[in-house]
Every structure is written in C-alpha cells, then in structure tokens.
Enzyme design. Structure first.
Site, PDB file in Angstrom:
ATOM      1  N   TYR A 477      90.095  82.125  79.535  1.00  0.00           N
ATOM      2  CA  TYR A 477      90.337  82.696  78.202  1.00  0.00           C
ATOM      3  C   TYR A 477      91.461  81.945  77.495  1.00  0.00           C
ATOM      4  CZ  TYR A 477      90.709  86.043  74.404  1.00  0.00           C
ATOM      5  OH  TYR A 477      90.727  86.613  73.158  1.00  0.00           O
ATOM      6  N   SER A 557      84.548  84.643  73.254  1.00  0.00           N
ATOM      7  CA  SER A 557      85.434  84.824  72.114  1.00  0.00           C
ATOM      8  C   SER A 557      86.411  83.641  72.043  1.00  0.00           C
ATOM      9  CB  SER A 557      86.165  86.169  72.225  1.00  0.00           C
ATOM     10  OG  SER A 557      86.738  86.536  71.010  1.00  0.00           O
ATOM     11  N   ASP A 641      77.750  90.709  65.386  1.00  0.00           N
ATOM     12  CA  ASP A 641      79.143  90.435  65.748  1.00  0.00           C
ATOM     13  C   ASP A 641      79.958  90.270  64.475  1.00  0.00           C
ATOM     14  OD1 ASP A 641      81.572  89.625  66.745  1.00  0.00           O
ATOM     15  OD2 ASP A 641      80.739  88.182  68.159  1.00  0.00           O
ATOM     16  N   HIS A 676      80.159  92.022  69.327  1.00  0.00           N
ATOM     17  CA  HIS A 676      81.051  91.136  70.072  1.00  0.00           C
ATOM     18  C   HIS A 676      81.048  91.447  71.568  1.00  0.00           C
ATOM     19  CE1 HIS A 676      84.060  88.024  69.945  1.00  0.00           C
ATOM     20  NE2 HIS A 676      84.945  88.767  70.576  1.00  0.00           N
TER      21      HIS A 676
END
Length: 706
Positions: A477, A557, A641, A676
């Site tokens: 991430y 993301s 999203d 999302h």
C-alpha cells in the site's frame, strides 16, 4: 499492441504451450479504444490525453466500452480450466459462521452475525432473557445484496437508532431513523450524506456531514466543501441547520458527541493529513464553537473527557502520537499536559470500562498497555500471540470488554476481557477450514535502495523449497499513514494451500513508524515507496522464495498506484500485475470527487513545475511505453467507485492495450454495481477473488491446482 475494430473484439484463440515455455497462452484481440485530440498544458508542457472521453461515466459510449472490455475479459477467464474449481473452493472455505463482539444499547445486547455466505452480515439482538431476534438484515435492503449497512448509532438511551446505507458501494449514503423497540420508521431518510458519522444530541436529533450535491455525475464530479448539519427529529431535511462549514470552506468535516453528552467535538481538514479541532459546550444551548487547534500541521482528536478535562490524541511535536489532557475552558495546545507521553512506537488508544488502553504498533504488531484515568499503568495485556489486536472499547459502565486478535495464519478471534483482573478468554473462534499449524509467518527486514531498513512479513506452508519457483503474491500500500498490520484473509487460503507465498512489506508512506515514516513517502519523496516495493520483490527473488516468472504484485487504491508505477518502471520484475481501483492518472486525480484532499500525499500537477514533472515522471497512465512487454495484467475496478473514479483504470487499460507487445494479456475487469470495495457482497467478492487467483496462477504456467 495493435487494436482491431470493435466488431471483431470477441475473437479469442487458445494456443497450446510450446516446448520452450511453460506459459499458458490465450491470444486476445482487444476492443478498439478511440482516441480524441485532447491536450492540456502544464507550465508550457503539452500533455496529450487521448482517452479523456472515458472520464464521462454518464455517456453511452463509455458504457459500450465497459461492456466490450468485460466481454473480452470474461471470455478469457472462462477458458482458465481451474477457475471454477477456485471459486467452489472459496465458497467452501468462506462458508463459516462469523460473529462480532457484542455491545449493549438500552435493554438489549446487539451483535453482527453471518452464517457464512450471506452477502451482508445481519444485526441481531438479545433481550435480558436471552431471546434472540433479527434487528436489521441488510440482505433485505436490495435484491442483489449490493446495498450495505455503512453506519449505525444509537441514541444515548438506546431508544432510537440512526443507521446509514450505501447503494452499490457508493460513498453517498442515506440515513434512516427507526424506533429501537418496534423497529418502525420514524421519518423519511436523510439523503445525499457523504463521509459522515452520526452524533446524537440526547434523543432529540443528530449531527451529520455532507457536501452539496454536485452538478453532473455524482459519481465523479468534484466535491470540495464539506458541511456539518444538525437534524432535529420530526423535521424535514430541508430545515437542517449548518453547524460548521458554511463560512469555513473545508474538504472534510467530522463530528461526534462525547459519551456524557456534554460536548460536540468537530474536526476539520483540507487533506487526509492534519486537522483543526473545535469543541462546543452542549450544556449551554447558545454556546459558541471554541477553537482548540487552528491549523493543519498535526492530527488531533478528542478521545474522551472527565467533566471539563479533555483527553486529546495528537502528533503535535510527537510523530508517534501521545495522549494529552487539557481543561475545556483553556484548551489550546500551550496548555496541554502529557498524559501518556510519546514513545518509539505508534500509539492508538481506546477507552472502556473506565480505563484507557494504549495500543502500540511495534514493527507493525500490537502491544497493549492498560491505564486508569489518573495516568497509572495497570498492566501490560497478554495477547494470544504475535499479531494485531483491536477493540478494548466500550462504555464507561461496561463491566466486560472485548478484543479481537489475528495474524496471517490466525483467523480473527474475539476474546472477552475482564478489565479488573486482566483475564481474557476466548469468546468466538471461527471454524475455518484451515490449519494454522501447517503454515508459518515470519518477519524479515530488507534494505531499500537508499539504505532504509523495511520490515516485511512472509507467510507460506511449512517446508516449502526455496528454489525460486513458488508462486508469490507481494501485496503493498504505502500511503496515507495507513498501516498494514497482520490479518487473516479467507481468500488467501486458496493461495497458501496451493503452495503460494504471501508477502506484505511495510512501505514508507504508511503509518507503521509514525508521521516521519508517512512523510518519507509523500509528494517529492513518493519514489521511496516504489523503491521499497521493488526492493521487497528483489529480496524475495534473491532469497529464492520466488523468481520474476512466479511473482505477482498486488495492491488497491493507493496500492493500485503502487502496482501501476512499479510495473511501468520495472516491467521485467514480475510475471503478473494486479492494480485494483488504482489512482493511475496523477495529473488529474484531484479533479474528481474528493481527490483534491489527497494532495498531502501526492501534491498536484498545478503546484509547481517541479511537482508536475515529478508526478508525470511516475504517473502510470503517462508512462506506458510503446513496444514494451508488460506483465500479465488484470486491472480491477467498479463502475460505481466514487472514491477513485474508474476512469483511472479505464485510461490505464486503454494505454496498455494500445502499446503493450507480447503474449501476456492486459485486461480490465469492471465490476457492475460495485464501488471502491466497502460493502461489497460476499458473492461478488468470491467471484472477483476467484478470477484474480485464476488469472494469476494461469499466467504463472500452472496447469492444475494441488
């Protein structure tokens, strides 16, 4: 790769493996994605944006493109021989009962339960006699399970409940109000609520946050001014008053009421890092809102209060956070007194049963200390193992508390905790078809490009051979102060039991080592995050866990950006790339929905020429190079999203399909009626996970599952 006309897009040919390669190959003809002459100018530099038209999520043309892409993608996935087997196995391992920690409201004890494959977990309750009943069943909110329960808050007496729902994963919510005894609707829903909590003022009304409804598409149009409203029960939404944000333009405004009902606490921010802090005395109806922190240089929130004594969590002059106290009447930072000082580990405190629990991250795993309200440390809480502990929260009047514990080989287990004696016992252990004793999970520290030591936890079956041929999933991430702590994934069972390695590094940009670690991966230092991820891959290869032919990179993301950036910088490093719901157009991300608030991490192309050049230098959409052989790529996104709009993924996929050379597939899977990720039905989750694992293993040359 040369495109063909839209009329021919569904032609799919299967080619058998040749002797020189064990790769499974399916030749694909991609839909033609038209180009338009769209040019933006940044600091005298012209930038072409030929797929700008895909940003229009309301056009029939975009809808036709989505349909065409999905037909090619699912046509490919349909030909993977073990795809159905993976889905069936996932359905089997997912089919176990899951129960949350209970909580008391009024005369009832509430808890969530899922019988295994229910799309949404159901809220149950028991009365004093132990009689159980369904209180709220989100599976009845919509026929296909795509409407989810996104928030829940009871009035202080427990007589009324306000709950929010999300349709198709959207961040736009509705707030419903019902009688907690009869479950009857008390009024019409509050509409167009976004990024909001629910803060009750006694049982008279509640505070919530939202934006003005945007013109054009509510899924992609910019939302820039967040406002805090007060809704009085029994009155129409049109009469709701703006409490904060009318004159003060802020992108994010949140609020909550202290447990004793005496104070309204307001946080306000223009980005995802740093916030102002305000407080209002609710005992005096005409009191003014008082400023506690008047800038965005630190993160601050009120944890609790005892009378007028406020307990504030802050990273002001404390990158790893500390807990301070101050009196409501003089609450500014110069009057703050350390209550739990900063340590070398990052603090995340909670309260319950009249105690404060200091949950620390030490190299991304949990250590928990218990304090009383005088500041005395009561004990260090013994956890069931090395991993992630959460919970230890509740009302001051609660006699017992609960906490959860998990790691990469331990399913999330709930424990009952006695705060007086410190004793804990197992409350709910899920019966998952998984044997933790057959697997191992260990933490290593590797060296990144600039010499920084980065931790990574590697999980796999015991006794695997380090021969460079293990299918390996590297997940990352690296942003927004988010910490990747050890947690069990039901989906990963299928990966691990088929000999897969699962590795998670704690990249810079995350919050594992506080604000300094976060800041080291932001704006003009963002490349550090990509370098950390590349170094993690190189470590796994050098230690013979895997090789480039058996390595997949995965992230969602901001993690989708991570995968997109690394696969365009080092396409040779991996066999498979899995960017999910990614921020992939770094020159325009801030023009959609609330994206402008991400500028603390990214900067924007309008800030300066230096920032523009830096963003353009790694923006995945702008760094796909013609004639390059990219890894097998499955881009995933949802058509609803409204956090990271799907246009990011659409444009990236179009660039890949135009410019990629070679036999590796570059596909996009677009989930319909999905956002999302939050609130996604289990049925859709299983389908998506099965497709991702099947695609990954197939492109690593796997012929059949173990």
């Amino acid at each position: 790769m040369k495109n063909i006309s839209l009329m021919l897009f569904c032609s799919v040919i299967v080619i058998s493996c040749n002797k020189e390669s064990s790769q499974n190959i399916i030749v694909l003809n991609y839909p033609e994605t038209k180009k338009v002459d769209t040019v933006d100018v940044y600091f005298d530099t012209k930038v072409n944006d030929p797929y700008r038209w895909l940003e229009d999520d309301m056009s029939e043309e975009t809808a036709a493109w989505v349909k065409a892409q999905n037909e090619v993608t699912f046509g490919y996935l349909d030909q993977i021989p073990f795809r159905k087997q993976i889905k069936e196995r996932l359905e089997k391992v997912w089919n176990y009962e899951r129960i949350s920690a209970p909580f008391k409201e009024g005369d009832f004890t509430y808890y969530f339960k899922n019988n295994g494959l229910q799309n949404q977990s159901v809220l149950y309750r028991k009365d004093a006699d132990g009689k159980e009943e369904v209180f709220l069943d989100p599976n009845t909110f919509s026929q296909d399970g795509t409407t989810s329960l996104s928030g829940l808050e009871f009035s202080k007496d427990g007589f009324i409940v306000a709950y929010s729902t999300s349709d198709a994963g959207s961040d736009w919510n509705k707030i419903h109000v019902i009688d907690a005894f009869t479950k009857e609707k008390l009024e019409e829903p509050i509409l167009d609520v976004k990024f909001s909590g629910i803060g009750w003022l006694k049982n008279e009304g509640f505070y919530y946050s939202s934006y003005d409804k945007p013109k054009g598409s509510e899924l992609s149009a910019k939302t820039d001014q967040h406002k805090l409203y007060y809704h009085k029960l029994g009155t129409p939404q049109s009469e709701d008053k703006v409490v904060f944000g009318l004159n003060e333009k802020r992108r994010y405004v949140g609020a909550g009421v202290t447990e004793d009902g005496n104070y309204l606490v307001i946080t306000a921010a223009n980005s995802t890092s740093g916030n102002e802090l305000y407080i209002k005395d609710l005992k005096a109806p005409n009191s003014k809102i008082i400023t506690v922190v008047n800038n965005f240089e630190s993160d601050n929130y009120v944890l609790d209060n005892e009378g007028s004594k406020l307990f504030i969590v802050t990273n002001l002059n404390a990158p790893n956070k500390k807990l301070v106290t101050v009196d409501f009447n003089n609450p500014s930072p110069e009057n703050w007194v350390d209550f739990i000082p900063e340590t070398e580990n990052v603090l995340s405190p909670s309260t319950g049963a009249g105690f404060i629990f200091a949950n620390y991250m030490k190299d991304a795993v949990s250590v928990v200390n218990q304090y009383d309200y005088s500041g005395k440390q009561i004990r260090n809480i013994q956890l069931p193992g090395v991993g992630s502990a959460g919970g230890f929260g509740g009302k001051k009047t609660d006699a017992d508390l609960y906490f959860s514990f998990t790691n990469y080989v331990t399913p999330n287990t709930i424990y009952a905790f006695n705060p007086t004696t410190g004793a804990s016992k197992e409350y709910q252990k899920p019966k998952v078809e998984f044997k933790p004793e057959d697997y191992e999970s260990k933490q290593v520290f590797y060296t990144s490009k600039d010499g920084t030591k980065v931790p990574m936890i590697i999980t796999h079956k015991k006794g695997i051979k380090l021969d460079g041929k293990n299918p390996t999933m590297l997940y990352g991430y690296g942003g927004f102060n988010v910490s990747l702590t050890p947690s069990f994934s039901t989906a990963n069972i299928i990966w691990l039991e088929n000999g897969g390695v699962y590795a998670v590094p704690n990249l810079r940009g995350g919050g594992e080592y506080g604000k300094k670690w976060h800041d080291a991966g932001t704006q003009l230092k963002k490349q550090n995050v990509f370098d950390d991820f590349i170094a993690a891959a190189e470590y796994l290869i050098s230690e013979k866990y895997t090789s480039s032919d058996y390595l997949a990179l995965r992230g969602g993301s901001n993690g989708g950006l991570l995968v997109g950036a690394v696969m365009t910088q080092r396409p040779d490093l991996m066999k498979v790339a899995l960017p999910a719901v990614g921020v992939l157009d770094m020159l325009r991300y801030h023009t959609f929905t609330a994206g402008a608030g991400w500028a603390y991490d990214y900067g924007t192309a309008n800030d300066s020429k230096e920032m523009f050049d830096y963003l353009k230098g790694y923006s995945p959409v702008h760094n796909v190079k013609k004639g390059t052989s990219y890894p097998a790529t499955l881009v995933t996104t949802g058509d609803h999203d409204d956090r990271v709009v799907p246009a990011h993924s659409f444009k990236f996929a179009a660039e890949l399909q135009e410019k990629h050379e070679g036999t590796n597939p570059v596909l996009i899977r677009i989930d319909v009626n999905a956002g999302h990720g939050a609130g996604k039905p289990i049925s859709k989750t299983i389908e998506e996970q099965a497709d991702i694992f099947a695609f990954t293993l197939f492109n690593m040359g796997v012929k059949k599952l173990k």
